[in-house]
Write an enzyme that holds these catalytic residues in place. Structure first.
Site, PDB file in Angstrom:
ATOM      1  N   CYS A 107     -53.405  -9.050  10.189  1.00 24.55           N
ATOM      2  CA  CYS A 107     -54.044 -10.193   9.548  1.00 24.55           C
ATOM      3  C   CYS A 107     -55.196  -9.740   8.663  1.00 24.55           C
ATOM      4  CB  CYS A 107     -54.549 -11.183  10.599  1.00 24.55           C
ATOM      5  SG  CYS A 107     -55.342 -12.649   9.909  1.00 24.55           S
ATOM      6  N   CYS A 166     -58.216 -12.048   8.746  1.00 26.46           N
ATOM      7  CA  CYS A 166     -59.019 -11.914   9.964  1.00 26.46           C
ATOM      8  C   CYS A 166     -59.892 -10.663   9.930  1.00 26.46           C
ATOM      9  CB  CYS A 166     -58.111 -11.837  11.193  1.00 26.46           C
ATOM     10  SG  CYS A 166     -56.885 -13.134  11.326  1.00 26.46           S
ATOM     11  N   ASP A 167     -59.323  -9.550   9.504  1.00 29.61           N
ATOM     12  CA  ASP A 167     -59.985  -8.254   9.699  1.00 29.61           C
ATOM     13  C   ASP A 167     -60.390  -7.537   8.419  1.00 29.61           C
ATOM     14  OD1 ASP A 167     -59.625  -8.562  12.458  1.00 29.61           O
ATOM     15  OD2 ASP A 167     -57.605  -7.738  12.357  1.00 29.61           O
TER      16      ASP A 167
END
Length: 313
Positions: free
Chosen positions: A136, A139-140
């Site tokens: 992701c 997300c990261d």
């Protein structure tokens, strides 16, 4: 074998499932939640979470999910560990069987079984999970500002991830198995015109390396040809973008799904084609796949279930 009856059964325990449980409990629905094989869902494999509202200093994925779990328990949710092995939605009340042989009879069901990211199947993906390997970018990606990363895939998702990361990272390698991109023409043009994205065609990742964190990837180029060669590229992050598989196999033939297996919900609600059965989170969301959007859907599903019970009982 034991038979339990509930007004609301929640299948799955990610942000959607736990949030649905919080709302259903507060509505006095006395929900039962089945945690599944991975209690807490995909976030339990994530280290730092910085984009979930309410945690200004960030929080680890496992702690975030434990907080949601404790909140659901606080309001009276009955949480059971196990997996659903059979579901009968042919008539209401619905009947669901778990792997311990018990049957749960439910007036309403909320499906929040999530989706699983597809991986290449390399042992190194597990070795460096949370240590440079991610599925992701949204997300990261923040953790790789000014660094070098690789994205695996050749479709629209991979191109979107690469473009997103290109705004954060110093350099992005897009590792493509074929000699062309499968993405739409517009996405292809954007990727190919981006100066800090380097597309590696005819390449397969065969390993990752690094002492503690990911420091590089081993690539085989032109596999099986006279031009075959092994390349080592230095990277700090390795992002999988080869798709997700919704965890919906057990509901096939009963719940309407799209061509890739995601549950189809109706209108602006979380209702499925079966009255009294609702879906929330990644299992019904192939687009956003974020913890906060999943939690929002969990809230909506619980409210939809409560409204359904008021109107039908």
């Amino acid at each position: 074998m034991a038979d339990t009856t509930t007004k609301c059964l929640i299948i799955g325990s990610g942000p959607a499932g736990y949030t649905a449980a919080i709302y259903a409990s507060r509505a006095n629905l006395s929900p039962i939640l089945i945690e599944g094989l991975q209690p807490g869902g995909q976030l339990t494999t994530t280290t730092e979470v910085e984009n979930f509202p309410g945690y200004p200093d960030g929080i680890t994925g496992p702690i975030l999910m434990e907080d949601l779990r404790r909140q659901a328990l606080r309001f009276g949710t009955e949480i059971r560990t196990g997996i659903v092995t059979a579901a009968n939605f042919s008539q209401r009340p619905f009947k669901v069987t778990t792997d311990d042989g018990n049957t749960i009879t439910a007036e309403t069901v909320i499906i929040s079984t999530g989706a699983s990211a597809k991986y290449l199947g390399l042992p190194d993906e597990q070795k460096y999970a949370g240590l440079g390997v991610s599925a992701c970018a949204t997300c990261d990606g923040f953790f790789y500002r000014g660094r070098t990363v690789a994205v695996v895939g050749g479709g629209d998702t991979a191109c979107e991830e690469a473009l997103y990361l290109s705004g954060l990272a110093k350099k992005v390698y897009l590792v493509v198995r074929k000699d062309y991109l499968r993405a739409s023409k517009v996405m292809q043009q954007r990727v190919l015109q981006k100066e800090n994205i380097s597309v590696m065609f005819n390449c397969n990742t065969i390993g990752l390396f690094g002492e503690e964190f990911v420091e590089g990837a081993k690539i085989i180029e032109n596999k099986g040809t006279d031009k075959e060669q092994i390349l080592n590229i230095a990277i700090d992050g390795f992002f999988l973008a080869i798709g997700h598989k919704p965890n919906t196999d057990i509901f096939t033939g009963q719940i309407d799904m799209d061509e890739t297996g995601y549950i189809v919900t109706h209108g602006k609600s979380t209702a499925t084609n079966i009255p009294g059965v609702f879906a929330a989170g990644d299992v019904a969301d192939p687009i956003y796949r974020q913890a906060v959007s999943a939690a929002g859907m969990g809230c909506r599903a619980a409210l939809d279930a409560e409204r359904f019970l008021l109107e039908n009982n």
